[in-house]
Structure formats: C-alpha cells, structure tokens
Design a protein around this motif. Structure first.
Motif, PDB file in Angstrom:
ATOM      1  N   TYR A  29       0.812  -1.216   0.000  1.00 28.09           N
ATOM      2  CA  TYR A  29       0.000   0.000   0.000  1.00 28.09           C
ATOM      3  C   TYR A  29       0.853   1.276   0.000  1.00 28.09           C
ATOM      4  N   THR A  30       2.126   1.162  -0.311  1.00 24.55           N
ATOM      5  CA  THR A  30       3.031   2.307  -0.201  1.00 24.55           C
ATOM      6  C   THR A  30       2.532   3.526  -0.974  1.00 24.55           C
ATOM      7  N   ALA A  31       2.267   3.340  -2.271  1.00 22.44           N
ATOM      8  CA  ALA A  31       1.809   4.459  -3.113  1.00 22.44           C
ATOM      9  C   ALA A  31       0.440   4.955  -2.663  1.00 22.44           C
ATOM     10  N   TYR A  32      -0.425   4.034  -2.270  1.00 26.89           N
ATOM     11  CA  TYR A  32      -1.773   4.372  -1.821  1.00 26.89           C
ATOM     12  C   TYR A  32      -1.709   5.279  -0.593  1.00 26.89           C
ATOM     13  N   LYS A  33      -0.884   4.909   0.388  1.00 20.99           N
ATOM     14  CA  LYS A  33      -0.791   5.684   1.625  1.00 20.99           C
ATOM     15  C   LYS A  33      -0.120   7.037   1.410  1.00 20.99           C
ATOM     16  N   GLN A  34       0.771   7.106   0.424  1.00 18.53           N
ATOM     17  CA  GLN A  34       1.399   8.389   0.109  1.00 18.53           C
ATOM     18  C   GLN A  34       0.401   9.337  -0.551  1.00 18.53           C
ATOM     19  N   SER A  35      -0.480   8.775  -1.369  1.00 19.13           N
ATOM     20  CA  SER A  35      -1.451   9.596  -2.094  1.00 19.13           C
ATOM     21  C   SER A  35      -2.652   9.966  -1.218  1.00 19.13           C
ATOM     22  N   ARG A  36      -3.198   8.976  -0.507  1.00 14.86           N
ATOM     23  CA  ARG A  36      -4.368   9.151   0.344  1.00 14.86           C
ATOM     24  C   ARG A  36      -5.468   9.980  -0.345  1.00 14.86           C
ATOM     25  N   PRO A  37      -6.055   9.466  -1.427  1.00  9.94           N
ATOM     26  CA  PRO A  37      -7.090  10.218  -2.149  1.00  9.94           C
ATOM     27  C   PRO A  37      -8.337  10.439  -1.305  1.00  9.94           C
ATOM     28  N   ARG A  38      -8.991  11.558  -1.529  1.00  9.30           N
ATOM     29  CA  ARG A  38     -10.222  11.896  -0.830  1.00  9.30           C
ATOM     30  C   ARG A  38     -11.425  11.762  -1.758  1.00  9.30           C
ATOM     31  N   SER A  39     -11.248  12.169  -3.019  1.00 11.37           N
ATOM     32  CA  SER A  39     -12.348  12.124  -3.991  1.00 11.37           C
ATOM     33  C   SER A  39     -12.003  11.158  -5.117  1.00 11.37           C
ATOM     34  N   ILE A  40     -13.020  10.423  -5.578  1.00 12.39           N
ATOM     35  CA  ILE A  40     -12.805   9.393  -6.594  1.00 12.39           C
ATOM     36  C   ILE A  40     -13.730   9.608  -7.787  1.00 12.39           C
ATOM     37  N   LEU A  41     -13.142   9.535  -8.961  1.00 10.96           N
ATOM     38  CA  LEU A  41     -13.866   9.591 -10.223  1.00 10.96           C
ATOM     39  C   LEU A  41     -14.002   8.162 -10.738  1.00 10.96           C
ATOM     40  N   VAL A  42     -15.234   7.672 -10.870  1.00 15.91           N
ATOM     41  CA  VAL A  42     -15.468   6.326 -11.396  1.00 15.91           C
ATOM     42  C   VAL A  42     -15.765   6.436 -12.882  1.00 15.91           C
ATOM     43  N   LEU A  43     -14.906   5.837 -13.696  1.00 19.17           N
ATOM     44  CA  LEU A  43     -15.116   5.860 -15.138  1.00 19.17           C
ATOM     45  C   LEU A  43     -16.097   4.763 -15.545  1.00 19.17           C
ATOM     46  N   PRO A  44     -16.845   4.968 -16.636  1.00 18.70           N
ATOM     47  CA  PRO A  44     -17.751   3.914 -17.112  1.00 18.70           C
ATOM     48  C   PRO A  44     -16.979   2.614 -17.315  1.00 18.70           C
ATOM     49  N   PRO A  45     -17.453   1.500 -16.753  1.00 19.71           N
ATOM     50  CA  PRO A  45     -16.707   0.241 -16.835  1.00 19.71           C
ATOM     51  C   PRO A  45     -16.585  -0.291 -18.252  1.00 19.71           C
ATOM     52  N   LEU A  46     -15.433  -0.885 -18.532  1.00 20.22           N
ATOM     53  CA  LEU A  46     -15.265  -1.645 -19.772  1.00 20.22           C
ATOM     54  C   LEU A  46     -16.071  -2.928 -19.649  1.00 20.22           C
ATOM     55  N   ASN A  47     -16.716  -3.323 -20.727  1.00 26.41           N
ATOM     56  CA  ASN A  47     -17.550  -4.522 -20.712  1.00 26.41           C
ATOM     57  C   ASN A  47     -16.967  -5.589 -21.633  1.00 26.41           C
ATOM     58  N   GLN A  85     -20.964  15.201 -23.496  1.00 25.39           N
ATOM     59  CA  GLN A  85     -20.901  16.566 -23.996  1.00 25.39           C
ATOM     60  C   GLN A  85     -19.565  16.863 -24.669  1.00 25.39           C
ATOM     61  N   ASN A  86     -18.550  16.057 -24.328  1.00 25.80           N
ATOM     62  CA  ASN A  86     -17.239  16.211 -24.952  1.00 25.80           C
ATOM     63  C   ASN A  86     -16.979  15.171 -26.039  1.00 25.80           C
ATOM     64  N   GLY A  87     -18.055  14.544 -26.510  1.00 27.18           N
ATOM     65  CA  GLY A  87     -17.961  13.626 -27.643  1.00 27.18           C
ATOM     66  C   GLY A  87     -17.434  12.249 -27.330  1.00 27.18           C
ATOM     67  N   MET A  88     -17.436  11.852 -26.061  1.00 28.99           N
ATOM     68  CA  MET A  88     -16.959  10.516 -25.691  1.00 28.99           C
ATOM     69  C   MET A  88     -18.090   9.729 -25.040  1.00 28.99           C
ATOM     70  N   SER A  89     -18.513   8.653 -25.700  1.00 22.75           N
ATOM     71  CA  SER A  89     -19.627   7.864 -25.189  1.00 22.75           C
ATOM     72  C   SER A  89     -19.270   6.409 -24.940  1.00 22.75           C
ATOM     73  N   THR A  90     -18.083   5.982 -25.342  1.00 21.34           N
ATOM     74  CA  THR A  90     -17.684   4.592 -25.132  1.00 21.34           C
ATOM     75  C   THR A  90     -16.647   4.508 -24.020  1.00 21.34           C
ATOM     76  N   ALA A  91     -16.748   3.434 -23.251  1.00 21.29           N
ATOM     77  CA  ALA A  91     -15.837   3.249 -22.122  1.00 21.29           C
ATOM     78  C   ALA A  91     -14.390   3.149 -22.580  1.00 21.29           C
ATOM     79  N   SER A  92     -14.151   2.514 -23.717  1.00 20.43           N
ATOM     80  CA  SER A  92     -12.775   2.361 -24.198  1.00 20.43           C
ATOM     81  C   SER A  92     -12.139   3.709 -24.508  1.00 20.43           C
ATOM     82  N   ASP A  93     -12.900   4.615 -25.102  1.00 17.86           N
ATOM     83  CA  ASP A  93     -12.377   5.961 -25.379  1.00 17.86           C
ATOM     84  C   ASP A  93     -12.103   6.717 -24.085  1.00 17.86           C
ATOM     85  N   ILE A  94     -13.024   6.586 -23.133  1.00 14.62           N
ATOM     86  CA  ILE A  94     -12.890   7.303 -21.864  1.00 14.62           C
ATOM     87  C   ILE A  94     -11.696   6.788 -21.072  1.00 14.62           C
ATOM     88  N   HIS A  95     -11.485   5.476 -21.081  1.00 15.47           N
ATOM     89  CA  HIS A  95     -10.347   4.902 -20.363  1.00 15.47           C
ATOM     90  C   HIS A  95      -9.015   5.320 -20.981  1.00 15.47           C
TER      91      HIS A  95
END
Length: 219
Positions: A29-47, A85-95
C-alpha cells in the motif's frame, strides 16, 4: 511398496496443509498511503461480457460501497453526461483519456478503472448460474501512479448444495430458477454483491479506509 505409498501420501498431505496455512503476502500500500485520495472519479466500466447491460449495471452500484469506505464519489450520471458533452460515449475511449486531463476536467484525486469480465446467466438442463466478475484499478490523477488493484466475483449459486428431492427436485429447482432469472434481472443483483466485495475494506488487499470513515488511518 505399501509403506512407500503411505509415506508419499503423508508427504502430500503435509504439503497441502502447509500450503493451506501459508500466510498471504501483505499487499503493498506504499503508493496508496502516500497519495491518500479523498475524492474518486469512477469511469464507465469496460464490458468484456456479451451482455450490453453489464457496464451500466455495475456503474450504478459502485457509489455506495465507495462512500461507505469513506470516499467522496463524483456523481456517476454527471460524469457520464460530461463525457458525452465532450464527444466521448464509449468506455474504451474514456479509459484512454490521460489522467492529467481527467484531473483538469473533474478535479478528483483518483480515478477507478473498472472492467466487467463476466455478467449473465448460463443455463443447462439441471442448473443455472448467474455470475458477475469484475476487476478495478485506482489511479492517482496527479501522478498517474497505480495506487490499488483488485478483483471480485459473485454467483447466485453460492452455498447452494441442497440436492434433496432427487433428480426431479433438481429439475424443478432449475426450471424455477430459470424462470425467475428470466423474469427479473438476476445479474443486476449479483453485480451489487460483486461491487460490495470489490470495493470492501478492512482486509489485506482491500481498499484503505477513506478520509470520511471513522476508521481512517487505522489500516
């Protein structure tokens, strides 16, 4: 000869016990504990499953376990609309969008990249099984570093070993399950369990408690 076979079997048993009792390697967890994120952006899942509903089903059920873990989760519908609104509707493009760009747009500390590998019900003569399997990775949007990865699976047949009633009972049970799974979206409910497992806390390899959890900093 019999003595040698007995000794060989004894060695196998000891090896199996040693393997079963081995202590899991601690998650790094070294990198995780150094970053300690507070807010999370969940991207549309790849299917990666053949079911078109898999991505939205999983996406609709990730906010609660993440919030319970102590994180602020950006509203998934707002995020999805922003991408459209920015022209991205597929999960692969967003990822494929660079972490720094996601940081500029949404201002979140980290992003979750989710992939659904299995979603749906498979049928056979005497049984049906609904399985949802997913994996995820958390990425620091400022540095691009991977903070955490995990995977989870759930099935509606877990713990179902009751074969009472013989073959007729098994066939009737299978028929009823197929009717119920067809009439209702059984996969969606199983996806909820998968999501809870994937984003759970308090164990080696799970998410760390977020800053809005009373257990923050104890892991």
């Amino acid at each position: 000869m019999i003595k040698r076979i007995a000794q060989w079997l004894a060695c196998l048993a000891i090896a199996a016990l040693a393997t079963g009792c081995a202590t899991p390697k601690p998650y790094d967890y070294t990198a995780y504990k150094q970053s300690r994120p507070r807010s999370i952006l969940v991207l549309p899942p790849l299917n990666e499953s053949p079911e078109v509903a898999a991505s939205l089903s999983m996406l609709s059920q990730v906010t609660m376990p993440l919030a319970e873990a102590g994180y602020y989760v950006l509203p998934v519908t707002l995020v999805e609309e922003t991408f459209k609104q920015n022209g991205m509707s597929t999960a692969s493009d967003i990822h494929g969008v660079a972490p720094a760009k996601l940081k500029d747009i949404f201002g979140a500390d980290a992003a979750l990249y989710v992939t659904v590998s299995k979603y749906g019900t498979s049928y056979s003569v005497i049984s049906s099984d609904t399985i949802v399997s997913a994996s995820a990775k958390m990425v620091d949007l400022k540095t691009g570093a991977v903070l955490w990865t995990g995977s989870a699976l759930a099935s509606n047949n877990e713990g179902n070993n009751n074969n009472s009633g013989g073959l007729v009972g098994i066939l009737v049970t299978a028929a009823l399950k197929q009717i119920i799974n067809t009439a209702t979206d059984a996969s969606h409910d199983v996806a909820g369990i998968t999501s809870q497992r994937l984003f759970s806390t308090g164990y080696n390899g799970g998410l760390l408690y977020g800053p809005y959890s009373p257990k923050y900093g104890t892991d």
